[in-house]
Scaffold this motif. Structure first.
Motif, PDB file in Angstrom:
ATOM      1  N   TRP A   1       0.850  -1.166   0.000  1.00  0.00           N
ATOM      2  CA  TRP A   1       0.000   0.000   0.000  1.00  0.00           C
ATOM      3  C   TRP A   1       0.903   1.239   0.000  1.00  0.00           C
ATOM      4  N   MET A   2       0.383   2.322  -0.575  1.00  0.00           N
ATOM      5  CA  MET A   2       1.163   3.546  -0.713  1.00  0.00           C
ATOM      6  C   MET A   2       0.347   4.750  -0.250  1.00  0.00           C
ATOM      7  N   TYR A   3       1.067   5.802   0.137  1.00  0.00           N
ATOM      8  CA  TYR A   3       0.440   7.027   0.646  1.00  0.00           C
ATOM      9  C   TYR A   3       0.951   8.263  -0.098  1.00  0.00           C
ATOM     10  N   TRP A   4       0.126   9.288  -0.089  1.00  0.00           N
ATOM     11  CA  TRP A   4       0.568  10.661  -0.328  1.00  0.00           C
ATOM     12  C   TRP A   4       0.366  11.421   0.985  1.00  0.00           C
ATOM     13  N   VAL A   5       1.391  12.149   1.361  1.00  0.00           N
ATOM     14  CA  VAL A   5       1.378  12.947   2.588  1.00  0.00           C
ATOM     15  C   VAL A   5       1.908  14.331   2.222  1.00  0.00           C
ATOM     16  N   ARG A   6       1.386  15.374   2.821  1.00  0.00           N
ATOM     17  CA  ARG A   6       1.852  16.717   2.501  1.00  0.00           C
ATOM     18  C   ARG A   6       2.212  17.497   3.752  1.00  0.00           C
ATOM     19  N   GLN A   7       3.024  18.523   3.547  1.00  0.00           N
ATOM     20  CA  GLN A   7       3.395  19.412   4.640  1.00  0.00           C
ATOM     21  C   GLN A   7       3.350  20.857   4.135  1.00  0.00           C
ATOM     22  N   ALA A   8       2.404  21.604   4.647  1.00  0.00           N
ATOM     23  CA  ALA A   8       2.279  23.009   4.292  1.00  0.00           C
ATOM     24  C   ALA A   8       3.333  23.821   5.055  1.00  0.00           C
ATOM     25  N   PRO A   9       3.661  24.995   4.527  1.00  0.00           N
ATOM     26  CA  PRO A   9       4.679  25.828   5.189  1.00  0.00           C
ATOM     27  C   PRO A   9       4.328  26.101   6.646  1.00  0.00           C
ATOM     28  N   GLY A  10       5.238  25.806   7.543  1.00  0.00           N
ATOM     29  CA  GLY A  10       5.043  26.081   8.955  1.00  0.00           C
ATOM     30  C   GLY A  10       4.086  25.153   9.672  1.00  0.00           C
ATOM     31  N   LYS A  11       3.657  24.074   9.005  1.00  0.00           N
ATOM     32  CA  LYS A  11       2.695  23.141   9.616  1.00  0.00           C
ATOM     33  C   LYS A  11       3.263  21.729   9.651  1.00  0.00           C
ATOM     34  N   GLY A  12       2.539  20.851  10.326  1.00  0.00           N
ATOM     35  CA  GLY A  12       2.969  19.473  10.429  1.00  0.00           C
ATOM     36  C   GLY A  12       2.570  18.642   9.223  1.00  0.00           C
ATOM     37  N   LEU A  13       2.925  17.381   9.268  1.00  0.00           N
ATOM     38  CA  LEU A  13       2.576  16.468   8.186  1.00  0.00           C
ATOM     39  C   LEU A  13       1.080  16.196   8.194  1.00  0.00           C
ATOM     40  N   GLU A  14       0.515  16.100   7.002  1.00  0.00           N
ATOM     41  CA  GLU A  14      -0.909  15.805   6.842  1.00  0.00           C
ATOM     42  C   GLU A  14      -1.074  14.663   5.857  1.00  0.00           C
TER      43      GLU A  14
ATOM     44  N   SER B   1      -3.878   6.994  -7.786  1.00  0.00           N
ATOM     45  CA  SER B   1      -3.893   5.808  -8.651  1.00  0.00           C
ATOM     46  C   SER B   1      -2.476   5.255  -8.724  1.00  0.00           C
ATOM     47  N   ARG B   2      -2.365   4.090  -9.323  1.00  0.00           N
ATOM     48  CA  ARG B   2      -1.041   3.474  -9.476  1.00  0.00           C
ATOM     49  C   ARG B   2      -1.021   2.630 -10.734  1.00  0.00           C
ATOM     50  N   ASP B   3       0.186   2.500 -11.279  1.00  0.00           N
ATOM     51  CA  ASP B   3       0.421   1.616 -12.415  1.00  0.00           C
ATOM     52  C   ASP B   3       1.486   0.639 -11.956  1.00  0.00           C
ATOM     53  N   ASN B   4       1.066  -0.539 -11.557  1.00  0.00           N
ATOM     54  CA  ASN B   4       2.029  -1.500 -11.012  1.00  0.00           C
ATOM     55  C   ASN B   4       2.983  -2.027 -12.076  1.00  0.00           C
ATOM     56  N   ALA B   5       2.586  -1.984 -13.320  1.00  0.00           N
ATOM     57  CA  ALA B   5       3.492  -2.399 -14.394  1.00  0.00           C
ATOM     58  C   ALA B   5       4.644  -1.413 -14.560  1.00  0.00           C
ATOM     59  N   LYS B   6       4.387  -0.156 -14.195  1.00  0.00           N
ATOM     60  CA  LYS B   6       5.418   0.884 -14.311  1.00  0.00           C
ATOM     61  C   LYS B   6       6.021   1.259 -12.969  1.00  0.00           C
ATOM     62  N   ASN B   7       5.592   0.587 -11.889  1.00  0.00           N
ATOM     63  CA  ASN B   7       6.082   0.902 -10.540  1.00  0.00           C
ATOM     64  C   ASN B   7       5.929   2.386 -10.211  1.00  0.00           C
ATOM     65  N   THR B   8       4.782   2.920 -10.524  1.00  0.00           N
ATOM     66  CA  THR B   8       4.562   4.349 -10.368  1.00  0.00           C
ATOM     67  C   THR B   8       3.244   4.634  -9.663  1.00  0.00           C
ATOM     68  N   LEU B   9       3.305   5.564  -8.733  1.00  0.00           N
ATOM     69  CA  LEU B   9       2.152   6.068  -7.998  1.00  0.00           C
ATOM     70  C   LEU B   9       1.825   7.457  -8.530  1.00  0.00           C
ATOM     71  N   TYR B  10       0.524   7.786  -8.563  1.00  0.00           N
ATOM     72  CA  TYR B  10       0.099   9.081  -9.086  1.00  0.00           C
ATOM     73  C   TYR B  10      -0.847   9.776  -8.100  1.00  0.00           C
ATOM     74  N   LEU B  11      -0.900  11.106  -8.223  1.00  0.00           N
ATOM     75  CA  LEU B  11      -1.923  11.886  -7.542  1.00  0.00           C
ATOM     76  C   LEU B  11      -2.395  12.958  -8.518  1.00  0.00           C
TER      77      LEU B  11
END
Length: 117
Positions: free
Chosen positions: A32-45, A70-80
């Motif tokens: 399983w894979m995640y996208w996580v973000r961090q805005a300026p001056g804030k914690g991880l979300e 989404s993901r393409d397992n044939a290309k080993n790539t995750l997308y957002l």
């Protein structure tokens, strides 16, 4: 294990971007894979999660209906795919791997997304 994000940039409010995360050094299609973000001056979300086969996806409320993981397992790539971007989406976006016990064990270096007019 290597995770390399790309696709970030400067976009106007209402615009779109597609982030990619190229994975290597492990069997991508069993994690399983995640996208996580961090805005300026804030914690991880946490932003989104996708199951190993792509059958299950989950989103934080603030991006539901606007972002698609989404993901393409044939290309080993995750997308957002990010649509209808808002200034509050400005952040450094990371892809990350689940260690199969609901914890993150590897992170990419991040890609910057800036939403501004």
């Amino acid at each position: 294990v290597q995770l390399v994000e790309s696709g970030g940039g400067l976009v106007q409010p209402g615009g779109s971007l597609r982030l990619s995360c190229a994975a290597s050094g492990f069997t991508f299609n069993v994690y399983w894979m995640y996208w996580v973000r961090q805005a300026p001056g804030k914690g991880l979300e946490w932003v989104s999660t996708i199951s190993s086969g792509g059958d299950f996806t989950y989103y934080t409320d603030s991006v539901k209906g606007r972002f698609t993981i989404s993901r393409d397992n044939a290309k080993n790539t995750l997308y957002l795919q990010m649509n209808s971007l808002k200034p509050e989406d400005t952040a450094l976006y990371y892809c990350a791997r689940d260690n199969r016990m609901w914890l993150i064990d590897y992170w990419g270096q991040g890609t910057q997304v800036t939403v501004s007019s």
